[in-house]
Design a protein around this motif. Structure first.
Motif, PDB file in Angstrom:
ATOM      1  N   ALA A  93     -16.558  16.544   3.972  1.00 45.84           N
ATOM      2  CA  ALA A  93     -17.573  15.668   4.568  1.00 45.84           C
ATOM      3  C   ALA A  93     -17.225  14.203   4.346  1.00 45.84           C
ATOM      4  N   LEU A  94     -16.723  13.878   3.161  1.00 47.28           N
ATOM      5  CA  LEU A  94     -16.366  12.493   2.857  1.00 47.28           C
ATOM      6  C   LEU A  94     -15.221  12.022   3.738  1.00 47.28           C
ATOM      7  N   ALA A  95     -14.211  12.882   3.901  1.00 46.23           N
ATOM      8  CA  ALA A  95     -13.077  12.525   4.756  1.00 46.23           C
ATOM      9  C   ALA A  95     -13.530  12.291   6.198  1.00 46.23           C
ATOM     10  N   ILE A  96     -14.382  13.201   6.699  1.00 51.44           N
ATOM     11  CA  ILE A  96     -14.898  13.051   8.058  1.00 51.44           C
ATOM     12  C   ILE A  96     -15.752  11.797   8.175  1.00 51.44           C
ATOM     13  N   ALA A  97     -16.599  11.563   7.174  1.00 57.32           N
ATOM     14  CA  ALA A  97     -17.513  10.424   7.214  1.00 57.32           C
ATOM     15  C   ALA A  97     -16.759   9.097   7.239  1.00 57.32           C
ATOM     16  N   VAL A  98     -15.717   8.996   6.419  1.00 54.98           N
ATOM     17  CA  VAL A  98     -14.938   7.752   6.379  1.00 54.98           C
ATOM     18  C   VAL A  98     -14.247   7.518   7.725  1.00 54.98           C
ATOM     19  N   ALA A  99     -13.655   8.576   8.276  1.00 56.45           N
ATOM     20  CA  ALA A  99     -12.950   8.441   9.556  1.00 56.45           C
ATOM     21  C   ALA A  99     -13.917   8.098  10.687  1.00 56.45           C
ATOM     22  N   VAL A 100     -14.989   8.886  10.804  1.00 60.82           N
ATOM     23  CA  VAL A 100     -15.937   8.677  11.901  1.00 60.82           C
ATOM     24  C   VAL A 100     -16.715   7.379  11.711  1.00 60.82           C
ATOM     25  N   GLY A 101     -17.150   7.109  10.489  1.00 59.88           N
ATOM     26  CA  GLY A 101     -17.905   5.884  10.231  1.00 59.88           C
ATOM     27  C   GLY A 101     -17.093   4.634  10.497  1.00 59.88           C
ATOM     28  N   THR A 102     -15.814   4.665  10.105  1.00 54.88           N
ATOM     29  CA  THR A 102     -14.936   3.514  10.339  1.00 54.88           C
ATOM     30  C   THR A 102     -14.722   3.306  11.838  1.00 54.88           C
ATOM     31  N   LEU A 103     -14.445   4.381  12.555  1.00 53.92           N
ATOM     32  CA  LEU A 103     -14.209   4.274  13.996  1.00 53.92           C
ATOM     33  C   LEU A 103     -15.457   3.787  14.733  1.00 53.92           C
ATOM     34  N   ARG A 104     -16.614   4.301  14.332  1.00 54.74           N
ATOM     35  CA  ARG A 104     -17.846   3.920  15.029  1.00 54.74           C
ATOM     36  C   ARG A 104     -18.294   2.499  14.709  1.00 54.74           C
ATOM     37  N   SER A 105     -17.709   1.903  13.684  1.00 57.25           N
ATOM     38  CA  SER A 105     -18.039   0.519  13.367  1.00 57.25           C
ATOM     39  C   SER A 105     -17.189  -0.460  14.168  1.00 57.25           C
ATOM     40  N   ARG A 106     -16.254   0.063  14.944  1.00 58.49           N
ATOM     41  CA  ARG A 106     -15.352  -0.774  15.735  1.00 58.49           C
ATOM     42  C   ARG A 106     -15.661  -0.659  17.223  1.00 58.49           C
ATOM     43  N   LYS A 107     -15.107  -1.578  17.982  1.00 52.05           N
ATOM     44  CA  LYS A 107     -15.231  -1.523  19.435  1.00 52.05           C
ATOM     45  C   LYS A 107     -14.155  -0.577  19.961  1.00 52.05           C
ATOM     46  N   LEU A 108     -14.597   0.503  20.560  1.00 56.54           N
ATOM     47  CA  LEU A 108     -13.689   1.538  21.035  1.00 56.54           C
ATOM     48  C   LEU A 108     -13.957   1.814  22.515  1.00 56.54           C
ATOM     49  N   TYR A 154      -7.547 -12.014   8.089  1.00 61.33           N
ATOM     50  CA  TYR A 154      -6.759 -12.450   9.255  1.00 61.33           C
ATOM     51  C   TYR A 154      -5.906 -13.666   8.898  1.00 61.33           C
ATOM     52  N   MET A 155      -6.496 -14.593   8.148  1.00 64.61           N
ATOM     53  CA  MET A 155      -5.762 -15.801   7.742  1.00 64.61           C
ATOM     54  C   MET A 155      -4.607 -15.467   6.806  1.00 64.61           C
ATOM     55  N   LEU A 156      -4.761 -14.381   6.046  1.00 64.83           N
ATOM     56  CA  LEU A 156      -3.700 -13.969   5.118  1.00 64.83           C
ATOM     57  C   LEU A 156      -2.637 -13.103   5.796  1.00 64.83           C
ATOM     58  N   GLY A 157      -2.819 -12.818   7.070  1.00 60.30           N
ATOM     59  CA  GLY A 157      -1.832 -12.056   7.815  1.00 60.30           C
ATOM     60  C   GLY A 157      -1.998 -10.555   7.776  1.00 60.30           C
ATOM     61  N   TYR A 158      -3.163 -10.073   7.348  1.00 56.56           N
ATOM     62  CA  TYR A 158      -3.408  -8.635   7.324  1.00 56.56           C
ATOM     63  C   TYR A 158      -3.609  -8.111   8.747  1.00 56.56           C
ATOM     64  N   THR A 159      -3.098  -6.923   8.996  1.00 55.25           N
ATOM     65  CA  THR A 159      -3.373  -6.255  10.268  1.00 55.25           C
ATOM     66  C   THR A 159      -4.770  -5.643  10.196  1.00 55.25           C
ATOM     67  N   PRO A 160      -5.375  -5.265  11.334  1.00 54.93           N
ATOM     68  CA  PRO A 160      -6.698  -4.627  11.296  1.00 54.93           C
ATOM     69  C   PRO A 160      -6.732  -3.383  10.410  1.00 54.93           C
ATOM     70  N   LEU A 161      -5.659  -2.576  10.453  1.00 57.99           N
ATOM     71  CA  LEU A 161      -5.617  -1.372   9.623  1.00 57.99           C
ATOM     72  C   LEU A 161      -5.562  -1.740   8.149  1.00 57.99           C
ATOM     73  N   GLN A 162      -4.731  -2.705   7.795  1.00 57.13           N
ATOM     74  CA  GLN A 162      -4.636  -3.143   6.403  1.00 57.13           C
ATOM     75  C   GLN A 162      -5.956  -3.741   5.932  1.00 57.13           C
ATOM     76  N   THR A 163      -6.614  -4.464   6.805  1.00 57.50           N
ATOM     77  CA  THR A 163      -7.913  -5.049   6.464  1.00 57.50           C
ATOM     78  C   THR A 163      -8.929  -3.962   6.137  1.00 57.50           C
ATOM     79  N   SER A 164      -8.945  -2.914   6.944  1.00 57.48           N
ATOM     80  CA  SER A 164      -9.888  -1.814   6.716  1.00 57.48           C
ATOM     81  C   SER A 164      -9.596  -1.093   5.411  1.00 57.48           C
ATOM     82  N   ILE A 165      -8.310  -0.772   5.181  1.00 56.57           N
ATOM     83  CA  ILE A 165      -7.946   0.043   4.022  1.00 56.57           C
ATOM     84  C   ILE A 165      -8.055  -0.724   2.710  1.00 56.57           C
ATOM     85  N   HIS A 166      -7.566  -1.960   2.702  1.00 58.01           N
ATOM     86  CA  HIS A 166      -7.445  -2.698   1.438  1.00 58.01           C
ATOM     87  C   HIS A 166      -8.613  -3.636   1.140  1.00 58.01           C
TER      88      HIS A 166
END
Length: 219
Positions: A34-49, A125-137
């Motif tokens: 459930a946690l794995a699904i929640a993180v994946a779905v919650g992260t995706l639904r928080s973005r413009k898709l 963004y100013m530090l040069g992080y990609t969107p994926l890196q921003t989400s993960i780190h």
């Protein structure tokens, strides 16, 4: 209360550890899924898709939030075999618990992500992080700290909801209680004992949630 007699249950005490083990196995594995699904779905639904992706994610969440867990369990274990998909009862229980709770917890994750200050994105963004890196780190670690109480509440709910698995051919706590009742005819004592066990498990998770929340707050 003076008429309570737990002595007829003593011969079946040796069966309790295995039933408790199965309950915890289903609860823990279901929560991890459930946690794995929640993180994946919650992260995706928080973005413009794209609309199609948003619709699919929303459809999953609404289906599992809008139908009874028992119906979902029957569908996975008894319904899917007609489509050629067969699972062991424990696997079916874990999958159903994970999908059901994942739908609920994904909304908590999404809300926690949206609660992270927008300045964090700009700084990344100013530090040069990609969107994926921003989400993960950057974003997810802060969002998970915010979501700790609701996640642990979800874990506690999964442990208690494992009692529904008693409708399947797997001997977890509630199923064991039903079987012992059929042999001893002492329902009051049996279900008092089951209630105490579930309460102790849920109470332990409450303490764990508070400990994790304190650690996260220090961070």
């Amino acid at each position: 209360m003076n008429g309570l007699d737990f002595s007829p249950l003593a011969p079946y005490a040796g069966l309790l550890p295995e039933a408790l083990k199965i309950t915890l196995e289903i609860g823990l594995a279901g929560f991890i899924l459930a946690l794995a699904i929640a993180v994946a779905v919650g992260t995706l639904r928080s973005r413009k898709l794209p609309k199609a992706v948003r619709f699919l994610l929303s459809f999953y969440v609404e289906i599992f939030r809008g139908t009874p867990l028992l119906v979902q369990l029957f569908f996975v274990y008894y319904g899917l075999p007609s489509a050629g998909i067969r699972m062991e009862p424990v696997a079916a229980a874990i999958l159903t618990m994970g999908l059901n709770s994942g739908a609920y917890l994904s909304e908590n994750i999404r809300a926690s992500i949206l609660a992270v200050d927008k300045g964090q994105y700009e700084a990344a963004y100013m530090l040069g992080y990609t969107p994926l890196q921003t989400s993960i780190h950057i974003v997810l670690p802060q969002a998970m700290r915010i979501a700790v109480p609701s996640l642990m509440n979800g874990f506690s709910s999964i442990i208690k909801e494992t009692s529904i698995v008693s409708v399947l051919p797997v001997v977890e706590l509630t199923k064991l209680g039903n079987q012992v009742y059929a042999k001893t005819y002492h329902p009051f004592e049996i279900y008092i004992l089951l209630g105490v066990i579930y309460f102790v498990l849920a109470y332990f998770l409450t303490f764990l949630a508070k400990w994790l929340e304190r650690r996260a707050s220090k961070w």
